[in-house]
Design an enzyme around this catalytic site. Structure first.
Site, mmCIF file in Angstrom:
data_model
loop_
_atom_site.group_PDB
_atom_site.id
_atom_site.type_symbol
_atom_site.label_atom_id
_atom_site.label_comp_id
_atom_site.label_asym_id
_atom_site.label_seq_id
_atom_site.Cartn_x
_atom_site.Cartn_y
_atom_site.Cartn_z
ATOM 1 C CE LYS C 45 -3.297 2.926 0.302
ATOM 2 N NZ LYS C 45 -4.092 3.203 -0.927
ATOM 3 C CB ALA C 70 -11.587 9.087 -3.818
ATOM 4 N N GLY C 72 -7.187 7.976 -1.027
ATOM 5 C CA GLY C 72 -6.367 9.104 -0.573
ATOM 6 C C GLY C 72 -5.196 8.671 0.269
ATOM 7 C CG ASN C 100 3.151 2.435 -4.210
ATOM 8 O OD1 ASN C 100 2.677 3.447 -3.711
ATOM 9 N ND2 ASN C 100 3.118 2.205 -5.521
ATOM 10 C CG ASN C 128 1.627 6.855 -6.521
ATOM 11 O OD1 ASN C 128 1.445 7.369 -7.619
ATOM 12 N ND2 ASN C 128 0.654 6.668 -5.652
ATOM 13 C CB CYS C 131 -1.844 9.300 -5.652
ATOM 14 S SG CYS C 131 -3.406 8.910 -4.859
ATOM 15 C CG ASN C 193 -1.832 5.625 -9.872
ATOM 16 O OD1 ASN C 193 -2.982 5.350 -9.533
ATOM 17 N ND2 ASN C 193 -0.860 5.836 -9.007
ATOM 18 N N GLY C 218 -9.495 -0.930 -13.446
ATOM 19 C CA GLY C 218 -10.250 -2.121 -13.825
ATOM 20 C C GLY C 218 -10.235 -2.314 -15.331
ATOM 21 N N GLY C 244 -3.112 -2.068 -15.304
ATOM 22 C CA GLY C 244 -4.307 -1.360 -15.737
ATOM 23 C C GLY C 244 -5.264 -2.363 -16.351
#
Ligand SMILES: Cc1cc2nc3c(=O)[nH]c(=O)nc-3n(C[C@H](O)[C@H](O)[C@H](O)COP(=O)(O)OP(=O)(O)OC[C@H]3O[C@@H](n4cnc5c(N)ncnc54)[C@H](O)[C@@H]3O)c2cc1C
Ligand SMILES: Cc1cc2nc3c(=O)[nH]c(=O)nc-3n(C[C@H](O)[C@H](O)[C@H](O)COP(=O)(O)OP(=O)(O)OC[C@H]3O[C@@H](n4cnc5c(N)ncnc54)[C@H](O)[C@@H]3O)c2cc1C
Ligand SMILES: Cc1cc2nc3c(=O)[nH]c(=O)nc-3n(C[C@H](O)[C@H](O)[C@H](O)COP(=O)(O)O)c2cc1C
Ligand SMILES: Cc1cc2nc3c(=O)[nH]c(=O)nc-3n(C[C@H](O)[C@H](O)[C@H](O)COP(=O)(O)O)c2cc1C
Ligand code: FES
Ligand code: FES
Lengths: 243, 305, 305, 243
Positions: C45, C70, C72, C100, C128, C131, C193, C218, C244
């Site tokens: 995560k 979302a 966050g 990550n 990342n 986001c 992402n 998805g 993706g």
């Protein structure tokens, strides 16, 4: 063209990975053999175009090969299930000409529309003959159904395991014909184009967006300009095709 | 009785449902199926100054919840559209139509629009600066505010008809491009065009599309379209014409709540040729279900509070 | 026997299947369901310097073929990840893991990476810069080549572990950003992402997501992901980690043909907790079906000819 | 938690737009009333979380209200059809405490998990009572099933068309209880929070990504820090909730 909900009457495996499905529903928009239907399947965005093999007042038959996810789903359908179908798509084979002894050249799934075509030609009092080409003996389907119509049928297999060894064109020797109709894969067409001497008609395949002429997804260039395989075809005259 | 009418640049449409360019040809194929005068209006196939055959085939690939197309602006050219398509259109469609225009230079855009400006059938010009399927072509104009503004100004100079700029979603900042178009005189913003995507055939190990890539559209892109319509609605005063994945009357309401004054329907027409007629038929019932009396009341409704 | 192994920065993975960050927590919930040592590795995560609760709820919206999140960047902060999550991880996962990392300033990225550099459990750092769910946060860094390069350089300066930059697809030109990262020293490029999207609730007439917008992922986004992996593969020499919309062994092959050396699986884990195990189980059989003996043979295969 | 293919045994309309579905399949992972299942439906990306109403060794019952596209599809399911289900999700109600007379407060679909809870409490020899709240008389469901368990049941309707007029809290007068369990909509919770004086447990709903603790989609802040509604909940103790 019409849109309707069609009911699966039967769905059976033939040889190879070919299947035959009969659907009950409106066939009033069908005008010629070589036309096709476009089938909506749950879970897929685009419809699947499949040639009409045969039809009567309230039902139609298709023959299809399982090649991917959509046709896999089709093979699982059971009698009684329903399908959203666009029917009577495209211009089919033109059969009103003066030829007497048309030759039907079919390869694999391309055999399907030639069955309805053979029936139409026989009804017109012509004397069609058919050459049906397969990869191997274990794949042969519908040759008996063609024979039952009462026309001469030659079978060719690429591996020689049944009938004449070779391609559809290897079975041409000694066949008398004054016109031809063909449906099958591109390499077969190229062989035919090299071998045949008469006029004739080819049925083409293309990835389709709509299947009824709206999206220009399936265009091909002909001697008469750009044509849509789905709406102006799928059948084109030998004379207009640019190879 | 609910009121489905909306107003676009002073013209009242019976309803906000507009078949999107490239999925409705010049209307002919659909007019054979149903009376297309039930539509709000429709946007005809992207038209260019010269005739174009478009890209090699395969041009179509299937995706989850959508499709990729790489038609490449196949069209007969503006002269033939004016001499053949529009006269034929008049026989079956009696409302002003949206003329969708593409080009390969600012001058070409302007010239095509100038020619269409003279056509009484044309109610709006929809200038596509966003086609992903032509090299060095449309999409370049839509990826920078300056170029999009330049096209807008050139077109506005040659027409008195309302001009919408149709934008590409393949950008970092859609808002700045929309604003640049508005500042340059655009009378509306159409969005979104397709998202650049691709599929690969596992059997051939090659891209499915001959051109390798193409534009993704259909339900799959709806969340992206809604987001861009929402963002642009907050930034501009001209009407937003929303599209991307709309296939139901519910989707029309969702797009209007995001900020669309009218809603275009693209790929759905290809899968269900009656899609727009069906949406229009269901719209009043869905409006009642969600307590909407006048459709104009909900435009941008999701921005409140 | 087919060979499913791939090599990432000198480390051989048993297979290319890697659960994507944010959809696999720190592995714990899945380790209760199956032996997660069957995975190539996994990306934990998104972790930040300080603990974060993340965004208000609702954080999730459903879409056709996908979902919006979302979240966050909710996470316990790097200190707790090092003191609690990694020691626990060691008890059920015996391969190097992908760490990550997110941040709100270049310094924060660097400091978080510096702390994780000391952890033997960490095999790679996945930074990342993409986001979409944090204001003024990650996505800003991923939308400009300069900023993405700045983050890359700062992180590379504090770690000897391989560093992947994870990019956002919400940009006009993914290639220039990927190249900037490579030039700044990135050892891999992870993409994509999520795509910024939204949904509106017709009953409440408000965005479904409390934060209004969120990231779409998805199956719906797979064509866009494939396109970007394809484009970036042609532009960089470092490995591309593709993701993706991957949810099947077929999708893994498609992503690798586009140019991915390894493939991450995100949203599919949420719908089917056994998704990655199932993909890994089916991979050999699907490889045989498409005549693939060694998986490494097909990386970028769609670019040939 | 377990994943499995479950078979629809029955699916019937109750009053209002509520339905009851019985599914056959593995229930071994169920540990407490108040847990839920997460149902995959064809054509939808995310699963649908629905509380366990009741279960035995090989089957389970759910009660659901049709509120959108997914529950509409559920209402159409026929016996014999199968569903991919994640079962035994979340921490349910904790029932091991020393209370003797727990009160169950249910509103709408929130009534579902209280049924299994009532059974569990009765098995423990406790004396639960239930107040079931509905909008209107025509919506009342499962009150008879609760009565059949042998516990006192009060019904409240917002419009007064049956039972006590008002909300669940308007039916509290004269009820003796030393603990409460509740499931229902937020406004009901706020009313309860103002009215009740004992300890108790609330069951929460949140939009979920996974339903098993992986995505942080359903987080809420409690006095004991951040919790996941799906994994640490959906039931929380009154004492830990931040309103
Ligand atoms: C006019 C026409 C008539 C046809 N008639 C028949 C027939 O009678 N019997 C038969 O077995 N097949 C026929 N086909 C081919 C048939 O359409 C494809 O085999 C089928 O669409 C494959 O679907 P799938 O989901 O199994 O394969 P997938 O490869 O998974 O399909 C992916 C996408 O590609 C399209 N596609 C794949 N192969 C073809 C193809 N050869 N032609 C056009 N689109 C394709 C699919 O429609 C779908 O959109 C015909 C095609 C056309 C254009
Ligand atoms: C732990 C839990 C237990 C539940 N138990 C029950 C029950 O026993 N009976 C019952 O009728 N309902 C229950 N619900 C609510 C139920 O999940 C929703 O009514 C259902 O998901 C709606 O799906 P839809 O497709 O019909 O609605 P849509 O609004 O079309 O759904 C769109 C999306 O929003 C989600 N969603 C919509 N409403 C809710 C909601 N209230 N809570 C969570 N997600 C929602 C859906 O799951 C889907 O992802 C429960 C919810 C949770 C979180
Ligand atoms: C087959 C096809 C052809 C298209 N051609 C054009 C075009 O010529 N001009 C244009 O502006 N948009 C064109 N588009 C884009 C659509 O008008 C629309 O913007 C896009 O498809 C998104 O809507 P949808 O998701 O409803 O399809 C085309 C789309 C498709 C699917
Ligand atoms: C619920 C959720 C949370 C996510 N959190 C993160 C994150 O913390 N860090 C990150 O780099 N990506 C995060 N992502 C993005 C995924 O890792 C992945 O890039 C994206 O979802 C595309 O893959 P998919 O289509 O397979 O889901 C998250 C995605 C989801 C669905
Ligand atoms: S498939 Fe759309 S025009 Fe032929
Ligand atoms: S829904 Fe994913 S953690 Fe709760």
């Amino acid at each position: 063209m019409n849109q309707g909900i069609y009911t699966v009457k039967s769905n059976r495996a033939l040889n190879g990975s070919y299947y035959e499905m009969r659907l009950q529903g409106d066939t009033s928009s069908v005008t010629a053999p070589g036309q096709f239907i476009n089938i909506k399947l749950d879970g897929f965005f685009l419809r699947r175009p499949i040639s009409l093999c045969d039809w009567d007042g309230q039902s139609l038959t298709i023959l299809y090969k399982v090649v991917g996810a959509g046709t896999e789903v089709m093979a699982e359908l059971r009698p009684g299930q329903t399908l959203d179908v666009l029917c009577g798509l495209g211009n089919g084979f033109q059969t009103g000409g003066s030829e007497r002894m048309p030759l039907l050249l079919g390869g694999g799934a391309g055999i399907a529309p030639l069955y309805g075509l053979a029936k139409a030609l026989l009804r017109q009092g012509k004397q069609p003959a058919a050459i049906l080409a397969f990869n191997t003996a274990a794949e042969i389907f519908y040759s008996r159904e063609f024979e039952a119509l009462g026309l001469p049928v030659r079978v060719a297999t690429a591996d020689g395991s049944a009938g004449i060894k070779g391609f559809v064109t290897d079975a041409l020797a000694g066949v008398d014909y004054d016109y031809f109709y063909t449906c099958g894969p591109m390499p077969m067409y190229r062989a035919i184009e090299r071998s045949v001497t008469t006029s004739g008609q080819y049925s083409f395949e293309e990835r389709m967006g709509c299947g009824f002429g709206a999206c220009m997804g399936c265009s091909c260039m002909t001697k008469n300009g750009s044509k849509r395989v789905c709406k102006d075809g799928p059948v084109f005259l030998r004379e207009e095709i640019i190879w | 009785m609910v009121d489905t009418r909306v107003v676009l640049n002073g013209v009242t449409l019976d309803n906000p449902v507009i078949p999107a360019s490239g999925t409705f040809g010049y209307g002919h194929e659909f007019a054979e199926l149903y009376d297309i005068n039930c539509l709000g209006t429709f946007s005809f196939k992207g038209t260019t100054l010269s005739p174009r055959f478009g890209n090699p085939t395969p041009r179509i690939a299937e995706c989850t919840g959508g499709m990729i197309n790489a038609v490449g602006l196949q069209n007969p050219g503006v002269a033939k559209v004016i001499s053949e398509e529009l006269p034929r259109l008049r026989t079956y469609f009696h409302k002003p139509v949206v003329a969708n225009v593409s080009g390969f230079s600012v001058g070409e855009y302007a010239e095509t629009c100038r020619l269409l400006d003279a056509c009484p059938e044309v109610g709006w010009l929809e200038v596509n600066v966003s086609c992903p399927n032509v090299h060095g072509g449309g999409m370049g104009f839509g990826t920078s505010p300056e170029m999009a503004a330049a096209v807008t100004r050139a077109v506005k100079a040659v027409t008195t008809k309302p001009v919408w700029l149709k934008l590409t979603p393949n950008v970092t900042d859609i808002v700045s491009i929309a604003k640049a178009c508005e500042d340059a005189g655009a009378d509306g913003i159409s969005l979104i065009n397709t998202l650049l995507g691709m599929r690969i055939d596992l059997k051939t190990r090659k891209p499915v599309i001959a051109n390798k890539m193409g534009g993704l559209s259909g339900s799959a892109v709806k969340p992206i379209a809604l987001r861009m319509v929402y963002q642009v609605y907050e930034a501009v005063k001209v009407p937003v014409i929303g599209m991307g994945g709309v296939s139901s009357a519910e989707d029309v309401l969702e797009m209007m709540l995001a900020g669309a004054t009218a809603v275009q329907v693209g790929a759905a027409n290809l899968v269900n040729p009656f899609a727009c007629r069906d949406i229009i038929k269901k719209l009043p019932c869905v409006m009642e279900k969600y307590g909407v009396e006048k459709l104009t009341d909900i435009i941008g409704g999701a921005h409140n509070g």
